[in-house]
Structures are given as C-alpha cells and as structure tokens.
Design a protein around this motif. Structure first.
Motif, PDB file in Angstrom:
ATOM      1  N   ASP A  37       0.782  -1.237   0.000  1.00 19.89           N
ATOM      2  CA  ASP A  37       0.000   0.000   0.000  1.00 19.89           C
ATOM      3  C   ASP A  37       0.814   1.287   0.000  1.00 19.89           C
ATOM      4  OD1 ASP A  37      -2.214  -1.622   0.071  1.00 19.89           O
ATOM      5  OD2 ASP A  37      -2.600  -1.330   2.201  1.00 19.89           O
ATOM      6  N   TYR A  38       2.041   1.273   0.475  1.00 22.80           N
ATOM      7  CA  TYR A  38       2.764   2.522   0.663  1.00 22.80           C
ATOM      8  C   TYR A  38       4.098   2.622  -0.058  1.00 22.80           C
ATOM      9  CZ  TYR A  38      -0.633   3.057   4.404  1.00 22.80           C
ATOM     10  OH  TYR A  38      -1.801   3.142   5.108  1.00 22.80           O
ATOM     11  N   ALA A  39       4.753   1.510  -0.293  1.00 20.90           N
ATOM     12  CA  ALA A  39       6.113   1.528  -0.826  1.00 20.90           C
ATOM     13  C   ALA A  39       6.155   2.043  -2.262  1.00 20.90           C
ATOM     14  CB  ALA A  39       6.727   0.137  -0.760  1.00 20.90           C
ATOM     15  N   ASP A  40       7.156   2.902  -2.513  1.00 22.66           N
ATOM     16  CA  ASP A  40       7.413   3.317  -3.888  1.00 22.66           C
ATOM     17  C   ASP A  40       8.539   2.425  -4.436  1.00 22.66           C
ATOM     18  OD1 ASP A  40       9.769   4.322  -2.778  1.00 22.66           O
ATOM     19  OD2 ASP A  40       9.095   6.400  -2.832  1.00 22.66           O
ATOM     20  N   ASP A  41       8.970   2.707  -5.647  1.00 22.24           N
ATOM     21  CA  ASP A  41       9.986   1.854  -6.274  1.00 22.24           C
ATOM     22  C   ASP A  41      11.290   1.818  -5.477  1.00 22.24           C
ATOM     23  OD1 ASP A  41       8.251   1.187  -8.307  1.00 22.24           O
ATOM     24  OD2 ASP A  41       9.030   2.691  -9.715  1.00 22.24           O
ATOM     25  N   ASP A  42      11.684   2.956  -4.896  1.00 19.96           N
ATOM     26  CA  ASP A  42      12.911   2.985  -4.092  1.00 19.96           C
ATOM     27  C   ASP A  42      12.773   2.106  -2.850  1.00 19.96           C
ATOM     28  OD1 ASP A  42      14.212   4.709  -5.840  1.00 19.96           O
ATOM     29  OD2 ASP A  42      13.559   6.510  -4.749  1.00 19.96           O
ATOM     30  N   ASP A  43      11.599   2.135  -2.225  1.00 18.15           N
ATOM     31  CA  ASP A  43      11.368   1.298  -1.049  1.00 18.15           C
ATOM     32  C   ASP A  43      11.418  -0.180  -1.411  1.00 18.15           C
ATOM     33  OD1 ASP A  43      10.968   3.503   0.661  1.00 18.15           O
ATOM     34  OD2 ASP A  43       8.847   3.607   0.113  1.00 18.15           O
ATOM     35  N   ILE A  44      10.833  -0.535  -2.538  1.00 18.53           N
ATOM     36  CA  ILE A  44      10.847  -1.933  -2.988  1.00 18.53           C
ATOM     37  C   ILE A  44      12.278  -2.388  -3.236  1.00 18.53           C
ATOM     38  CG2 ILE A  44      10.131  -3.532  -4.821  1.00 18.53           C
ATOM     39  CD1 ILE A  44       7.831  -2.667  -2.988  1.00 18.53           C
ATOM     40  N   GLU A  45      13.063  -1.537  -3.874  1.00 24.25           N
ATOM     41  CA  GLU A  45      14.467  -1.879  -4.121  1.00 24.25           C
ATOM     42  C   GLU A  45      15.220  -2.065  -2.804  1.00 24.25           C
ATOM     43  OE1 GLU A  45      18.425  -0.050  -6.327  1.00 24.25           O
ATOM     44  OE2 GLU A  45      16.460   0.827  -6.752  1.00 24.25           O
ATOM     45  N   TRP A  46      14.958  -1.201  -1.836  1.00 22.16           N
ATOM     46  CA  TRP A  46      15.594  -1.291  -0.525  1.00 22.16           C
ATOM     47  C   TRP A  46      15.244  -2.624   0.155  1.00 22.16           C
ATOM     48  CZ3 TRP A  46      13.135  -0.812   4.447  1.00 22.16           C
ATOM     49  CH2 TRP A  46      14.030  -0.741   5.512  1.00 22.16           C
ATOM     50  N   VAL A  47      13.977  -3.007   0.105  1.00 30.57           N
ATOM     51  CA  VAL A  47      13.551  -4.272   0.706  1.00 30.57           C
ATOM     52  C   VAL A  47      14.207  -5.447  -0.008  1.00 30.57           C
ATOM     53  CG1 VAL A  47      11.563  -5.797   1.094  1.00 30.57           C
ATOM     54  CG2 VAL A  47      11.366  -3.357   1.598  1.00 30.57           C
ATOM     55  N   GLN A  48      14.266  -5.380  -1.329  1.00 34.07           N
ATOM     56  CA  GLN A  48      14.909  -6.455  -2.083  1.00 34.07           C
ATOM     57  C   GLN A  48      16.391  -6.574  -1.718  1.00 34.07           C
ATOM     58  OE1 GLN A  48      13.792  -5.139  -6.029  1.00 34.07           O
ATOM     59  NE2 GLN A  48      12.210  -6.718  -6.179  1.00 34.07           N
ATOM     60  N   ASN A  49      17.051  -5.435  -1.507  1.00 33.59           N
ATOM     61  CA  ASN A  49      18.462  -5.469  -1.104  1.00 33.59           C
ATOM     62  C   ASN A  49      18.621  -6.088   0.281  1.00 33.59           C
ATOM     63  OD1 ASN A  49      19.446  -4.345  -3.478  1.00 33.59           O
ATOM     64  ND2 ASN A  49      19.275  -2.258  -2.716  1.00 33.59           N
ATOM     65  N   ILE A  51      16.722  -8.340   1.607  1.00 36.77           N
ATOM     66  CA  ILE A  51      16.495  -9.781   1.444  1.00 36.77           C
ATOM     67  C   ILE A  51      17.735 -10.436   0.835  1.00 36.77           C
ATOM     68  CG2 ILE A  51      15.136 -11.527   0.224  1.00 36.77           C
ATOM     69  CD1 ILE A  51      12.735  -9.539   0.554  1.00 36.77           C
ATOM     70  N   ALA A  52      18.299  -9.800  -0.181  1.00 37.74           N
ATOM     71  CA  ALA A  52      19.498 -10.343  -0.820  1.00 37.74           C
ATOM     72  C   ALA A  52      20.650 -10.434   0.170  1.00 37.74           C
ATOM     73  CB  ALA A  52      19.887  -9.488  -2.025  1.00 37.74           C
ATOM     74  N   GLU A  53      20.844  -9.387   0.981  1.00 35.73           N
ATOM     75  CA  GLU A  53      21.899  -9.419   1.995  1.00 35.73           C
ATOM     76  C   GLU A  53      21.678 -10.565   2.991  1.00 35.73           C
ATOM     77  OE1 GLU A  53      22.440  -5.709   4.015  1.00 35.73           O
ATOM     78  OE2 GLU A  53      22.529  -4.587   2.124  1.00 35.73           O
ATOM     79  N   ARG A  54      20.452 -10.726   3.404  1.00 37.71           N
ATOM     80  CA  ARG A  54      20.139 -11.775   4.374  1.00 37.71           C
ATOM     81  C   ARG A  54      20.398 -13.153   3.793  1.00 37.71           C
ATOM     82  NH1 ARG A  54      16.201 -14.779   6.971  1.00 37.71           N
ATOM     83  NH2 ARG A  54      16.539 -14.882   9.194  1.00 37.71           N
ATOM     84  N   ASN A  55      20.127 -13.312   2.500  1.00 36.70           N
ATOM     85  CA  ASN A  55      20.340 -14.595   1.833  1.00 36.70           C
ATOM     86  C   ASN A  55      21.772 -14.773   1.358  1.00 36.70           C
ATOM     87  OD1 ASN A  55      17.688 -15.423   2.178  1.00 36.70           O
ATOM     88  ND2 ASN A  55      17.019 -14.481   0.277  1.00 36.70           N
ATOM     89  N   GLY A  56      22.611 -13.748   1.543  1.00 37.09           N
ATOM     90  CA  GLY A  56      24.006 -13.855   1.116  1.00 37.09           C
ATOM     91  C   GLY A  56      24.211 -13.607  -0.348  1.00 37.09           C
ATOM     92  N   ASN A  57      23.235 -13.015  -1.022  1.00 35.74           N
ATOM     93  CA  ASN A  57      23.336 -12.727  -2.456  1.00 35.74           C
ATOM     94  C   ASN A  57      23.493 -11.225  -2.642  1.00 35.74           C
ATOM     95  OD1 ASN A  57      22.662 -15.448  -2.775  1.00 35.74           O
ATOM     96  ND2 ASN A  57      20.490 -14.984  -2.868  1.00 35.74           N
ATOM     97  N   ASN A  58      24.693 -10.744  -2.561  1.00 36.62           N
ATOM     98  CA  ASN A  58      24.929  -9.308  -2.637  1.00 36.62           C
ATOM     99  C   ASN A  58      25.007  -8.813  -4.078  1.00 36.62           C
ATOM    100  OD1 ASN A  58      25.018  -8.988   0.173  1.00 36.62           O
ATOM    101  ND2 ASN A  58      27.120  -9.734   0.203  1.00 36.62           N
ATOM    102  N   GLY A  59      24.170  -9.351  -4.945  1.00 38.47           N
ATOM    103  CA  GLY A  59      24.127  -8.913  -6.316  1.00 38.47           C
ATOM    104  C   GLY A  59      25.222  -9.516  -7.197  1.00 38.47           C
ATOM    105  N   ASN A  60      25.914 -10.507  -6.697  1.00 35.85           N
ATOM    106  CA  ASN A  60      26.990 -11.157  -7.456  1.00 35.85           C
ATOM    107  C   ASN A  60      26.504 -12.380  -8.151  1.00 35.85           C
ATOM    108  OD1 ASN A  60      28.776  -9.219  -6.554  1.00 35.85           O
ATOM    109  ND2 ASN A  60      29.335 -10.415  -4.746  1.00 35.85           N
TER     110      ASN A  60
END
Length: 60
Positions: A37-49, A51-60
C-alpha cells in the motif's frame, strides 16, 4: 458480539505464552501492508536489497 470473560482470559494466556509468534505475525502483517500500500519503487528496491543481503546474495 461480546467476548466472554473466560475467552478474554484464554486469549491473554495464549498471547503471553506465544509472544514471539504473535510479534512475528504482527511484523509480517505490517511489512505486507507497507509493501502493498505505501512503498514506492525505491522502497521496494531497498527491501529487495535487505532480502538479498540476508540470503548472502549481494548482487553477485
């Protein structure tokens, strides 16, 4: 409809015994509400980052 005294007591007892489970459920619900309901595209990207950090996938 009114809730009986015994039902209120039982609910309070469950809440006290399952505090972590209750807090996790509340946090999940708030997170979902924010994302849908509230997140904009920047917020979604932040949440995805996060999650990736938590899973050990730092975009590599």
């Amino acid at each position: 409809m009114a809730v009986s005294k015994s039902q209120r007591k039982a609910s309070a007892k469950w809440d006290a015994e399952h505090r972590d489970k209750k807090n996790k459920t509340i946090a999940k619900s708030k997170t979902k509400k924010f994302i849908l309901d509230y997140a904009d595209d920047d917020d979604i990207e932040w949440v995805q980052n996060l999650i990736a950090e938590r899973n050990g996938n730092n975009g590599n």
